[in-house]
Design an enzyme around this catalytic site. Structure first.
Site, PDB file in Angstrom:
ATOM      1  CE  LYS A 196      -6.870 -10.846  -4.365  1.00  0.00           C
ATOM      2  NZ  LYS A 196      -6.768 -10.674  -2.983  1.00  0.00           N
ATOM      3  CG  HIS A 215     -10.238  -6.967  -5.144  1.00  0.00           C
ATOM      4  ND1 HIS A 215      -9.516  -6.014  -4.458  1.00  0.00           N
ATOM      5  CD2 HIS A 215     -10.042  -8.124  -4.472  1.00  0.00           C
ATOM      6  CE1 HIS A 215      -8.916  -6.586  -3.427  1.00  0.00           C
ATOM      7  NE2 HIS A 215      -9.217  -7.851  -3.413  1.00  0.00           N
ATOM      8  CB  SER A 233      -5.701  -5.087   1.241  1.00  0.00           C
ATOM      9  OG  SER A 233      -5.396  -6.000   2.259  1.00  0.00           O
ATOM     10  CE  LYS A 237     -11.662  -7.208  -0.854  1.00  0.00           C
ATOM     11  NZ  LYS A 237     -10.703  -6.262  -0.244  1.00  0.00           N
TER      12      LYS A 237
HETATM   13  P1  ATP Z   1      -8.289  -8.198   1.850  1.00  0.00           P
HETATM   14  O1  ATP Z   1      -8.560  -7.741   0.448  1.00  0.00           O
HETATM   15  O2  ATP Z   1      -6.857  -8.034   2.238  1.00  0.00           O
HETATM   16  O3  ATP Z   1      -8.811  -9.582   2.117  1.00  0.00           O
HETATM   17  P2  ATP Z   1     -10.625  -7.074   3.227  1.00  0.00           P
HETATM   18  O4  ATP Z   1     -11.244  -5.945   2.476  1.00  0.00           O
HETATM   19  O5  ATP Z   1     -11.305  -8.381   3.152  1.00  0.00           O
HETATM   20  O6  ATP Z   1      -9.063  -7.174   2.844  1.00  0.00           O
HETATM   21  P3  ATP Z   1     -10.976  -7.372   6.048  1.00  0.00           P
HETATM   22  O7  ATP Z   1     -10.257  -8.665   6.146  1.00  0.00           O
HETATM   23  O8  ATP Z   1     -12.464  -7.427   6.177  1.00  0.00           O
HETATM   24  O9  ATP Z   1     -10.545  -6.598   4.726  1.00  0.00           O
HETATM   25  O10 ATP Z   1     -10.326  -6.407   7.114  1.00  0.00           O
HETATM   26  C1  ATP Z   1     -10.950  -5.346   7.772  1.00  0.00           C
HETATM   27  C2  ATP Z   1     -10.283  -5.232   9.126  1.00  0.00           C
HETATM   28  O11 ATP Z   1     -10.639  -4.025   9.751  1.00  0.00           O
HETATM   29  C3  ATP Z   1     -10.706  -6.357  10.047  1.00  0.00           C
HETATM   30  O12 ATP Z   1      -9.589  -6.746  10.798  1.00  0.00           O
HETATM   31  C4  ATP Z   1     -11.791  -5.693  10.900  1.00  0.00           C
HETATM   32  O13 ATP Z   1     -11.908  -6.280  12.163  1.00  0.00           O
HETATM   33  C5  ATP Z   1     -11.247  -4.276  11.017  1.00  0.00           C
HETATM   34  N1  ATP Z   1     -12.256  -3.221  11.252  1.00  0.00           N
HETATM   35  C6  ATP Z   1     -12.225  -2.332  12.245  1.00  0.00           C
HETATM   36  N2  ATP Z   1     -13.256  -1.478  12.171  1.00  0.00           N
HETATM   37  C7  ATP Z   1     -13.970  -1.832  11.083  1.00  0.00           C
HETATM   38  C8  ATP Z   1     -15.159  -1.301  10.487  1.00  0.00           C
HETATM   39  N3  ATP Z   1     -15.802  -0.247  10.975  1.00  0.00           N
HETATM   40  N4  ATP Z   1     -15.612  -1.910   9.369  1.00  0.00           N
HETATM   41  C9  ATP Z   1     -14.953  -2.957   8.845  1.00  0.00           C
HETATM   42  N5  ATP Z   1     -13.827  -3.492   9.366  1.00  0.00           N
HETATM   43  C10 ATP Z   1     -13.335  -2.944  10.489  1.00  0.00           C
HETATM   44 MN    MN Z   2     -10.688 -10.252   2.454  1.00  0.00          MN
END
Ligand code: ATP
Ligand code: MN
Length: 530
Positions: A196, A215, A233, A237
């Protein structure tokens, strides 16, 4: 003439530079406490006391050259050059007492026109392997011609900052100097800090060239149609960008140029909490030899990971090179986005699971950057907490949010992009009453965006947010598409929605002066006058 770090005042002679995965495994296993191999061959490591980033400990050197470009405040906290040098020297002194060091020389940015040459100097094999996964590794030839890096990260995270140093509020410090082109890390071994850190640098440099840093995750369909998914987060994503029907461009950091999109990173960093082969097969299968698993709990005898165990942290993670995802787009470069999706995890359960936004609404919601956190594990606390983070990543932005918002608005207009809001959060009531949207349904809604299913359906307007909500979607029960219909208690729905609307309005006050009237008017209205 072997490789050395003397130019930085580092005399350590044994340097592992861009070492192979097995070499880093062996060193990590031998020298770093608790490190082990999982039953599928991933390297399980511990980041120590810090298991997440330390945003309050980030500092940026105030220097005449960049001073006027930076949005000073709680996120970009100013540091005197002299204090930077104190921490810098502390880091170098620490690195110098090590028996050996690791160096990662690699690229950030898949588009050669905008790529940064980055050098990481660190003390742990875990850190080196993490960054080798997360950056774009040079070929042998590229490494031979690497020359001097554009940016250097001195990761002395195993040694603490001195809390008596001017401006330090803890024993952790992550310091950026745009002029020296250096980042110094003290007092945290959380590897995500390095990734980051580079993202923040890109967020500073890219707007200077008219490029929009974002992001977001990104993927591309068979027709070359690119989708970018913004979100804070935990909003999805990484999870939602891994889509068997589309090629993955990247899961977290991208840039949007006049030519199209490119990933800044060479790898992905997925949340591992509750990971399962059934729900997230692409990510599950990416966990193998070469993957770094952070802070997970495993069975002593079998070395099988228990992804449900959050006794070390909720923020367990897996870092792997992007080619561990079967259908990755390599090089991670693609054309102009066709769809933009804002992901939000609305724990209030009032935002529609999928809706279409006008360009002005897109600007408003990009600047707002809303998601919600569910209450911790404290007994009896059931209220969700709204979070607003401009550009869906204020922690990594260095210019004022308007700079990024203007770039986004220009690009949306020029490319005729459609913007969507997808709520991956609660349905049927707020956190405590309702439940999280099924991942399966969210995936179907995103499929519908991609395959044009929403082109010929009826829409209803959300009374206060003004979004266009599709009233049907393949594979999704129609009754869940309009949040109001999913709440048993309508008064509670109106109440909760009113509360969220006023939180949006209150948050936007700080931006009201800097945006045009159309964007201001695109915000949510109180229900009474909606
Ligand atoms: P970061 O910026 O911290 O990497 P991120 O946006 O990439 O965060 P993810 O790692 O994709 O977030 O986390 C989403 C979490 O929510 C996962 O653990 C996923 O299994 C869970 N989840 C539960 N329901 C849903 C849904 N309907 N859509 C997306 N994710 C879901
Ligand atoms: Mn992520």
């Amino acid at each position: 003439m072997g490789f050395n770090l003397k130019q930085y005042g580092i005399e350590v002679e044994t340097i592992f530079r861009n070492s192979s995965v097995p070499v880093l495994y062996e060193l990590g296993l031998r020298l770093e406490k608790g490190t082990a191999i999982s039953d599928v061959g991933a390297l399980m490591t511990y980041s120590g006391e810090k298991t997440g980033r330390s945003p309050k400990d980030k500092r940026v050197v105030k220097h005449p050259e960049s001073e006027n470009n930076i949005d000073w405040g709680n996120i970009n906290i100013a540091l005197e050059e002299r204090v930077f040098m104190l921490n810098h020297e502390r880091a170098i002194d620490y690195l110098n007492i090590k028996d050996h060091l690791y160096v990662v020389d690699a690229f950030a940015g898949w588009d050669p026109k905008y790529r940064l040459k980055v050098r990481i100097i660190c003390t742990r094999a875990y850190h080196a392997l993490f960054m080798q996964n997360m950056l774009i590794m040079p070929t042998e030839e590229e490494l031979a011609n690497f020359g001097e890096p554009d940016y250097v990260i001195f990761n002395a995270g195993g040694f603490k900052a001195n809390s008596y140093t001017t401006g330090m509020t803890s024993k952790t410090s992550v310091d950026v100097s745009l002029e020296r082109k250096e980042i110094v890390i003290l007092g945290t071994e959380y590897a995500g800090e390095m990734k980051k850190g580079i993202f923040s640098i890109m967020n500073y440099l890219m707007p200077l060239e008219g490029v929009m840093p974002m992001h977001c995750s990104a993927n591309v369909g068979e027709e070359g149609d690119v989708t970018i998914l913004f979100g804070l987060s935990g909003t999805g994503k990484t999870t939602l960008s891994a889509d068997p029907k589309r090629k993955l461009i990247g899961d977290d950091e991208h840039c949007w140029t006049d030519e199209g999109t490119f990933n800044i990173e060479g790898g992905c960093y997925a949340k591992a909490i509750d990971l399962s082969a059934e729900k997230e097969p692409d990510i599950f299968n990416a966990i193998k030899f070469g993957t770094v698993l952070e802070n997970v709990v495993y069975d002593e005898a079998t070395r099988a990971v228990d992804y449900t165990d959050v006794s070390i942290t909720q923020n367990t993670r897996a870092s792997y090179p992007i080619n561990y995802i079967e259908n990755a787009q390599i090089p991670c470069v693609a054309g102009q986005p066709k769809n933009i999706i804002f992901l939000t995890c609305d724990a209030f359960g009032v935002l529609p699971p999928v809706s279409k936004l006008t360009p002005e609404q897109a600007s408003y919601h990009f600047i707002s950057g809303y998601t919600a956190k569910v209450a911790g594990t404290e007994m009896g606390v059931t209220e969700p907490e709204a979070t607003f983070s401009a550009c869906f990543g204020a922690a990594f932005m260095m210019w004022h949010p308007n700079k990024y918002a203007e770039l986004l608005a220009q690009k949306i207009k020029k490319q005729g992009v459609t913007a969507w809001l997808v709520n991956t959060g609660w349905t049927g009531g707020a956190y405590g009453v309702g439940s999280r949207m099924k991942l399966k349904y969210t995936r179907s809604m995103i499929d519908a965006i991609h395959n044009g299913s929403f082109e010929n359906v009826e829409y209803v307007k959300d009374a206060s947010f003004g979004f266009d909500i599709p009233t049907s979607c393949p594979e999704v029960p129609a009754e869940i598409l309009v949040p109001e219909n999913t709440w048993a208690d309508k008064a509670a729905y109106n109440n909760t929605k009113g509360k969220l609307v006023s939180l949006f309005q209150k948050n936007f006050e700080q931006f009201a002066k800097g945006v045009n009237e159309e964007i201001l008017a695109a915000g949510p209205k109180d229900l009474v006058d909606a």
